[in-house]
Structures are given as C-alpha cells and as structure tokens.
Enzyme design. Structure first.
Site, PDB file in Angstrom:
ATOM      1  CG  ASP A 119      -0.568  -0.271   2.451  1.00 40.55           C
ATOM      2  OD1 ASP A 119       0.627  -0.555   2.578  1.00 40.55           O
ATOM      3  OD2 ASP A 119      -1.354  -0.176   3.402  1.00 40.55           O
ATOM      4  CD  GLU A 131       7.824  -8.348  -0.649  1.00 41.35           C
ATOM      5  OE1 GLU A 131       7.951  -9.490  -0.144  1.00 41.35           O
ATOM      6  OE2 GLU A 131       6.800  -7.653  -0.512  1.00 41.35           O
ATOM      7  CG  HIS A 182       0.043  -0.635   8.128  1.00 40.56           C
ATOM      8  ND1 HIS A 182      -0.643   0.555   7.990  1.00 40.56           N
ATOM      9  CD2 HIS A 182       0.164  -1.119   6.875  1.00 40.56           C
ATOM     10  CE1 HIS A 182      -0.929   0.745   6.711  1.00 40.56           C
ATOM     11  NE2 HIS A 182      -0.452  -0.239   6.013  1.00 40.56           N
ATOM     12  CG  HIS A 183       4.139  -2.140   6.633  1.00 42.05           C
ATOM     13  ND1 HIS A 183       3.413  -3.273   6.937  1.00 42.05           N
ATOM     14  CD2 HIS A 183       3.700  -1.751   5.404  1.00 42.05           C
ATOM     15  CE1 HIS A 183       2.580  -3.535   5.928  1.00 42.05           C
ATOM     16  NE2 HIS A 183       2.726  -2.627   5.003  1.00 42.05           N
ATOM     17  N   GLY A 196      26.609 -17.241  -3.816  1.00 41.34           N
ATOM     18  CA  GLY A 196      26.157 -18.591  -3.496  1.00 41.34           C
ATOM     19  C   GLY A 196      24.928 -18.683  -2.618  1.00 41.34           C
ATOM     20  CG  ASP A 240      15.856 -32.159  -4.096  1.00 43.69           C
ATOM     21  OD1 ASP A 240      17.081 -31.963  -4.261  1.00 43.69           O
ATOM     22  OD2 ASP A 240      15.413 -33.003  -3.297  1.00 43.69           O
ATOM     23  CG  ASN A 280      20.250 -34.405  -5.080  1.00 41.53           C
ATOM     24  OD1 ASN A 280      19.566 -33.582  -4.469  1.00 41.53           O
ATOM     25  ND2 ASN A 280      21.341 -34.071  -5.727  1.00 41.53           N
ATOM     26  N   GLY A 325      17.374 -33.609  -1.149  1.00 45.01           N
ATOM     27  CA  GLY A 325      17.954 -32.697  -0.172  1.00 45.01           C
ATOM     28  C   GLY A 325      19.199 -31.995  -0.663  1.00 45.01           C
ATOM     29  CD  GLU A 359      23.775 -27.448   3.524  1.00 44.07           C
ATOM     30  OE1 GLU A 359      23.544 -26.248   3.361  1.00 44.07           O
ATOM     31  OE2 GLU A 359      23.135 -28.176   4.300  1.00 44.07           O
TER      32      GLU A 359
END
Lengths: 594, 594
Positions: B36, B59, B123-124, B421, B457, B484, B486, B490
């Site tokens: 708004d 956003e 607000h915000h 990254g 994924d 795969n 996940g 990592e």
C-alpha cells in the site's frame, strides 16, 4: 535436566553449551536452514535430550515460524541460519518480531575466525577484502542486542546475557557464532547456574503504582479494562485474566490483544477499534471515567486508524515497564507483576461496575441471500468452528478485519501480526505454532489444540513452500485459504482493477500432493457455496485433525468485510483528524489501516 | 522515446518521471510486489509505452529476478517493494547483487512524508515513536548508494544520480520514495537531457596502461588470457571476445567468467579452477609468462579454494577500474575501454602463440555402466542439449561444479552466483532472464534463445512459488531440477547422513498444475534412467519450448560431480596452504568451496 547436567564431562563444546541453555529454558524445537557455516553447530542439537531440529524451506519462513513459536508458550522461538545468504533472508521476519515484541533467538553460523581476520574471499562474502561482519551491521537496527562471539572465555556469559535480554525485554536477539568456536571447550558447570530472568524492578515505585491504580479504581464510577497486545507478549496473560475476573468491569480488546481475556465471560464487551466498531462499544469505553489501558500498541491497524477516543483524564496506562496514573509516571515496573499485585490489592476493594454495552445484532447484509460464499457470511461460521485450546491465526488483510469481531471460545489464542503486517507471515508462523503446541503438550501436558490458520491466496503464495515442512513433520494444522484471485485488501485500498493486484491462478488441489502428503485427496477441501462450506466444516477429520488439512474458500475478488471497508471509508472522515493534526493534507493518498 | 517526451505536458508526476527515465535506458520490465505504499507509484508504469510491470510472488524472488534481468542485456534490473516488510525481504537478493556486481535498481515506496515527520505508528513501522527511515539504515551496508527522496526540487537529479551510479559502478542502488511524492510535479523537459553514463576516465593513464600491456605481450613467450566474471558485468563481453580473436592465445576461464569467450574456438583452453581441474590446464596457465587476468574475482568458489598458482611475475591484471602491469598500477580506467583500445593497439603487433593445453579424455567413471542417472553421466548430455543464444543457469551446488567444465556452444551465456552462493537464487533469477530475453528480442531483435535453468530440489524449494509468475506471464524456460532428496552439496561437505540435509519429499508432477499451467501434463518430464533422459531431451517441445517446461532428474542422494569431490578433498591437501598461511588450524572444519 539438572541430572543430565551433572552427567556431563567437565568441558563441553560451546555449541553444545548453547543448545543445553536453550533446552534449559523449556525450548523443544530449533528451526532454521542448514548451511556450510552452521552444520557443526547443528550437530550438537542431536546430543541434547528433548531438543529437535526442524529444517525450514527458507530462512524468512524460519524467522516467521520461530516468531510463531515464540508467541505461545512464553519460551522464545529459536532459529539458525548461515553467514550472509541465510541471515539476510531472515531480516524481515526478525524485524517483525521487534515490531510486535516477540521473543526470538536468531543464531547465525559465521565463517571461522581466522578467515575473518584474513578477510578471505570465502563464498557468501562481499568484495576483495571482505569484512565478514558486514551482515552483522545489517541487522543491528532490527534487533534488541547481539552476542558477537569471538573469545571463548566470555562466550557462555554473552550467550546467557542475550537469552536474558530476549526474555525480559521481549524481542529478537542474535547470537553470531564463528563456526570454529562451536567446538571450543567451555566448563559444563556453568550450566548449573540458571539464567537470571528476574526483570529489573523498583519495588517501591511498583507498589506506589499499584496503590495509585487502586485509588483510581476506587474513585471511578464506570471503570473498564482495555486489553492490548503487550499483555500477552510480556507473559501477563493469566494475570490479566485473573484481574478481569476480580474486577468484572467491562473488558474491551484490540485487534492485537484479542482473546487475551475469555470472550465468553459476560463482562467481555468486544473489540474497540476506534470509530470503526459498533457505536455502543465506542460509547461504552469513551464514556468511562477510568480506563485501564493494558499493554497498548496504538498503531493505525490496531486503533481504527488512530480513532480511539478514550478520555485523557480517564486513562490509566499499564505499560510493560511503566505505569501512568493521572499524569503521574512510575518507572521500573513489570506489567506481569503489576497486574498480579493489583489483583491481590483489590481483594475486598469496592469497585463500581457498569454493565458492558449491548451491541445490537447487525442488520442482514445486502448479500445475505447469496448462494456462494461471501465475506459477510463466513466469519461467524469460521469462529463457530473453533474449540477451546485452539490457536486461530488471522493474516493481515481481509481475515484480520473479518475475524476479530467474532467471539472466540474460552482458552482460544488469537495470533495476528496487525502492526507489522507482513503478508505471508501467518502461514509460515503456523508451523511454529504447531511445533510449540506439540512441545508444550509433550512437556507440560497442556491440551493439544488445533492450529487454525486463515490466510488469503495472495499472502499464502509468499511462503507456500512451508507446507512441505508441515507435512514431512507430521503436523496437523487446518489451513484455510481465501481464494479471491489476488490482493483484495489492496484492491479496496487502491487500484481495484489494476493488474498488479491479481496474482497467478492457483489450483490448490495440487498443493498437498506436491509435497507428498500421504492422504492428499482426503485432506483437501474446497467450498464455493455456503452449502459446501457447511459440509466441509462438519467433517469429523477437521474436528480432530491427524494430518495437515487444507480448506479452500472461493470468494469474489472485490468482496471484503464491512469493518475493513468502514476503516478505509473513514480515511475521508473522522480518521483524518489525526492526519490533519500532524499536518498531512490529502487523506485519500495514504492507506491507513490497509 | 524522444518523440514521446516532446508530447508530454510541461509538468509530470515524479513517479512518471522515474519510469520514463527507466524506460529511456532500455528497460522493458519492472518487477516487484505491490504494497500500500507503492500502489500509486506502480500506476504510473502503465502510462509508459513499452514498460510493463510483472509482479512477483515475494520480494526476495523479485530481487533475484531483477538480478537475473540485470545480467543479460547490460540494462539494470528494476524492482519495487513497499516500506519495511517488502524492502527487508529483498535484502539478501540485493546483497548478492553487490557481491557479484550486478546492476539493480531497488525502488522502495515509503510512508508519506508528513507521517514520517509525525513519527506516526503506521503499520510496518517499529515502536511507539517510529523512525520510518530505520529500514533505510538496514540496507546501507549492502548497496552502492541511495536516493533518499524528500525534496521534489532535487528528486529528479537524485534519481538520475543513482541510476548513473548503478550503471557505471555495476551494483545495486536504492530509490526511496515517500509515496506522497509520486504525484508531485516535475518539469518533463528534464527528460530531454539523457543521463551521462560516461565513466570517469584518466585517458592518459589508460593509454599508458594499454601501452604497458602491449609491451608485456610483445615480450612474452607464452601469453594467455584468463577471463573472469567482471568482464561481463562491466559490459566488456564483446570487447573481450574481440581481443581473444585478435590474440588467439589460449583462453582460460573461471566458473564465474564461463562462456564470456566462445568455447568452440580452438584457442579456448577450458576452466582453470586452481588445482581442482585437469593437470594439463594447470600446467598451461601456470607456466605462462604473461597471463592477462581480466575482471578477476578470486573467491574460494571461483578459484578452487584459493589454489590458483599463476606466476606473480607473469600476471597482468585488467580490473574494472585499474590495470596492474609488473607491479605498476594505472588507475582511472574502464575495463571495457581498455580491452577495446588493446584490441586496436595490437593490430600488426607480433604476439607469441602457444597451443592451448590438450586435455586428455577422462577415464570411464566407475559408475559408467549404471542404468540410472549419475552425476558422471548427465552433465555432458545437458551441455549437448544447449544451442546458440541459450542462457544456461547453474545453481550453486552440484550443478555449478558439474556443468562448468562442459563446453558450451557459441553465443551461449552462462549464469551462476558462484561467489555469493545463495541457494534458491537461480530459479527465481531465471524469471528475470526470460523477461530480459523477451524484452531484448522485442526491442533489438536479438535472437530469443531458451533459458535452461538447472537447479536442485533443495535449492528450488526456497523460491519455488515463482513458477506461478512464469506460467501466468506465458514464459518458456526449461527448468531442470535434480531430485536427490535434499542438500547433496552439504552432504559431501559435512553431515552426510544427518537429517538436516534431507528436505521434504517433493512430487514435481504437481508443480505445474498447482499454478494452473495450461498443458501441465505434457510439459512435465521425468527421468530416472539414462534411457528416459535421452528420450526427454530429444523431445521437439524442449528444443523449441512455447511454454514453461519442467524436467525432473532423479539422482542418488550421495552422488556428486568429481570436481566438487576433488575440491573438497583438497581441503586436506594443497587447498589448505592458504588456510595455513592465514593461521587457520583444522582444515576439516571449514567448507571452503562448498
């Protein structure tokens, strides 16, 4: 827990120390997103009995979920992110926790100290000679405080300090932990001294404040309570409820304070949202000669666009850390203690009692004969679906304005983010609510009520992937989505027919199967007509859900609750007084209350 | 455009001024999320011929998409958010644009000035007496500069200043516009003077730098080019390609500089990712006595964990704003001009030419006989699917390491975010790439290649809802998702079997129908086996897609490309030299290159 501490070795890794502290204060779940600068820290969670890690789909959702977790049990929500890319994605969620005073602990796994000192160009950094603490500066304006861990000697004390600050000042704090520190040894004996959560109190001032309030109540002819958000945030919900029962004077609430006091009590008057709500309510509170204003948040979206008209000479403010009675201010108090002391002090004190205003039934809405769902019809039916111990969640938008005037059953908690108003919040926060209900049921045996999350299609899109976490964790929220093809709250504010207020078409029947819901077809419910709505909400599986349920309600793009329409209409009338006072010309230009 | 300016009234609203300026510099699309405090500003977009607004699902996705838009055409990506809740959600995306030097303009609609002055609890905002400029402070560390509009007199000049800064310094800038200012009148005649985009140049220094480089090349016995990211970011892609064709010495590239130079040319040597890549490549560049290092970003993920070994005495740096030849530094230059001048200056100059190193074919991988898909098998086949004018996008993770060594056809652009990254980036950025390709095809007649977005994924989940925007806008990316289960990147770094690396199960066949894709079934393609893969990528509709296509490739959870495994293994070997140099002990503890 104490027994467990005694069985620990003399020294434990700092990462483990952190999670044991977190567990000691009653937290059962850590949220977050793994990243290569927090993995070793996450490992230690699995060594803490009673603590679990629940991974989120992204960091903003994690922040929202932690905020939800922090709203229910009195224990903070905790989430973990990684250096830069993770922590920055969460900033908006944390900012909301500061705005709405929600206890949240954001743990950031940083790059190792030697790489920070070397200004190494490790991924997620910025520039040729990166300052790895750059991101720490980003979140500074939107947090209470931060533990910037660097020296293991004072790291445990720093962790304790910010946890204390989070709890007693109600808001978000950060713990920045260079990942190489997570394995540094600290004495486990430190855990034997609990963190001191006693707030800084001036007992003398507090006693005088209570006396002054009692005096004001004695003199009053038509006293009342006006309950706002900071009561529950500062853990004074039960004290407030007890005070209300002691006084039995009319109790008014705000959007953000809704359901703090039992709404089935005959002294409960309703929501006072400035001049937006019923005339009888306005007259009741505005004519009172002694209004105890508890934990006030005088934001536009919580005050009918600044149209509260409580008599200045009648106002007794009980704020989180001060009390103001007839212009006299008492500092160094804690709202929880004041309400509790007040309830005691009022024993045997004669207080005048007026009856709560009688709100006449609304005339039949013009669209009452519609076969299809309308905003004038659904809200009382959604309220009727609620049961004691449920947590009902209303997204900022038509839901907030539609659901607040409806009376809730006893022991229902109402969650919204009316001041901060970040759309998408409610859906991701409902994950945290569910986990919190599960944890406290498991730990304290509190009843495991339902999470009933009511949102809109425009809002839900922002955080929609978090349904995957709900499903994979076996959680059982009832998610109600109003499908009105976009941002209806914005349409009524500005640009009713502008394409920017229309969002991509969504076929919700595919949402649960997308994340491999085991009973996707049976757990998706859709209503276009009132008849369908009734059938959906009569289903036994919604009364006692065992898995995630999704209810789609199809509504007209321009249909909105009367209270929202009225608040917006007032931008050209009473509501502009405030704006005029502050020198704002051109009331049509600002979306007060949108 | 000029004709259009002349037909404008004498005064136009500031909001319109902004969008006309944006349009003047060749931008065809504004991204963002309505709120708004920006709606009136968005209205003006519809009055600018050739400019469209495309709303995002949230956003952060908008920031990523704008970053994608800003990487292709040389024109900045632009997106609009609202006060607080919107602007803060985008911070991580903007931070990535600063890290990777991408031109982005972030326009924030703020609360009206009188409400800011009154510290109104709109607000915000945050607190009792909110500072509405609090959020402006949050983004300060992660932007180049900001126009903090307040006084309409200098507002057009401020807008022009930050647009100029965005373009010449390559990075994100902010325009904060209190929403009441969007309707304030400014003279339309200001638009007749184009924004000056000439960079600040010391022509004398620049000429001397070019001379010095020519001198170094003349003397060299085995010169080569080493092309990195900032070449394309500073719009010197074509100049670099021309220089490479002029010199015909071996051209090496980095992850981030990939496909800047035509990889089908016989002088193209391959990717030099420190000691990770083929020995012949290392020997080739490391033995060169004159390496022109163009637009270098020496980050761990772009340098094989800091294992580049270019001879110090051989290095000629051509950076965006300076040149360093044999220790002599020349400031006040622009890389684009230097490369262009250099190409001219080399006309008729004799330069020694060695042959590019010959990389021997890899031995058959141990899993070559597998029927199901493997990381050792898919990457060359995905590369073979590419055609000239495609933009191929590789998510940070196994994709980046798998796809970079594969040769691309001519005129392919390669997009990744290897230094910053932030996972989830690539998928949302592909929306911006698509819009950019569409705009430049429409405007300049450039070929409308395909966007081939390759992600995983785990990563895709963070921004998955943006597929709704792609579908509703009729865009036609080919999205390839490696399923795969996940975060495989990592898993190979740390915690292979830890539950935190497993993400909720996703059944991708429901993704396109969720957002009402008109031909959902025909446009979803899944391959578990190599045979299925071949059939999928032979389909005519993928060769010339007319709508959004989604390809799911099922892979083993622990399967990863050899280059990633090698870079990680090196953390205990050559790669730790840097870490040892900076005093870091315990190499197993930090995820360099993860």
């Amino acid at each position: 827990m104490e027994a467990h501490v005694q069985s620990l070795p003399e020294n434990i890794p700092l990462g483990l120390y952190l999670w044991l502290r977190i567990r000691q204060i009653g937290i059962g779940t850590v949220l977050g997103v793994p990243g290569d600068f927090n993995l070793e820290l996450l490992d230690h969670i699995y060594n803490v009995p009673g603590l679990r890690f629940v991974g989120n789909a992204n960091e903003l959702n994690a922040a929202y979920a932690a905020d939800g977790y922090g709203r229910i049990n009195g224990t903070p929500g905790v989430f973990v992110t990684t250096h830069g890319v993770g922590e920055l994605s969460a900033v908006n969620g944390v900012s909301g926790s500061l705005c709405e005073r929600v206890k949240v602990i954001h743990v950031v796994g940083q790059t190792p100290r030697p790489l920070q000192q070397a200004k190494a160009m490790i991924h997620h950094s910025i520039g040729d000679q990166p300052d790895h603490q750059l991101y720490n500066k980003v979140s500074k304006p939107i947090r209470l405080t931060a533990a910037e861990l660097w020296d293991v000697e004072n790291a445990p004390a720093e962790i304790d300090r910010v946890i204390r600050e989070c709890v007693i000042s109600c808001g978000p704090v950060y713990i920045f932990m260079p990942i190489d520190m997570s394995s540094e040894p600290v004495p486990s004996s430190l855990l034997s001294t609990p963190i001191d959560f006693s707030p800084p109190i001036d007992s003398d001032a507090q006693n005088r404040a209570v006396e002054a309030i009692v005096g004001a109540l004695r003199e009053a002819r038509s006293p009342c309570l006006f309950v706002d958000a900071l009561v529950q945030r500062y853990d004074a919900r039960e004290d407030c409820a007890a005070l209300a029962k002691r006084l039995r004077v009319p109790v008014y609430s705000t959007h953000m304070g809704k359901a703090t006091v039992d709404e089935t009590e005959e002294f409960y008057a309703g929501i006072y949202h400035g001049q937006v709500d019923d005339k009888a309510i306005c007259e009741g509170i505005e004519s009172s000669d002694c209004v105890l204003v508890l934990g006030s948040v005088n934001a536009d979206t919580n005050s009918g666009g600044f149209t509260r008209k409580i008599r200045k000479d009648a106002e007794v403010q009980i704020n989180p850390n001060n009390v103001v009675v007839k212009g006299e201010r008492y500092d160094g108090i804690a709202i929880k203690q004041v309400l509790s002391l007040l309830e005691d002090a009022l024993q045997g004190v004669e207080v005048a009692r007026v009856k709560p205003p009688q709100v006449l039934p609304k005339p039949l809405p013009v669209d009452h004969a519609a076969k299809n769902l309308t905003q004038s019809w659904i809200w009382s039916r959604i309220a009727a679906f609620l049961k004691p111990h449920d947590v009902v969640m209303a997204e900022t938008g038509t839901t907030l304005f539609g659901l607040t005037p409806e009376r809730m059953p006893s022991d229902v908690r109402f969650v919204s983010q009316a001041y901060y108003g970040s759309i998408g919040y409610i859906f991701a926060a409902s994950l945290g609510i569910e986990l919190s209900l599960e944890d406290s049921h498991h730990e304290k045996g509190t009843p495991r009520g339902r999470t009933v999350c009511v949102t809109g299609d425009g809002s839900m899109a922002l955080t929609i992937q978090e349904v995957g976490t709900m499903i994979s964790q076996g959680l059982k929220p009832v998610v109600v989505v109003l499908n009105n093809k976009g941002y209806t709250v914005e349409r009524v504010i500005h640009g009713a027919l502008q394409p920017y207020n229309t969002t991509p078409k969504t076929n919700y029947s595919h949402l649960l199967p997308l994340f491999a819901h085991p009973q996707a077809d049976q757990c998706f419910h859709k209503a276009v007509t009132k008849e369908e709505f009734v059938k959906v909400f009569e289903k036994a599986e919604l009364a006692d859900p065992q898995v995630t349920h999704l209810v789609e309600l199809v509504l007209d793009a321009m249909d909105s609750p009367w209270r929202l329409t009225k608040q917006l209409a007032m931008r050209g009338e009473a509501g502009v007084k405030y704006l005029t006072d502050v020198g704002f010309i051109g009331p049509g230009k600002v979306g007060i209350g949108g």
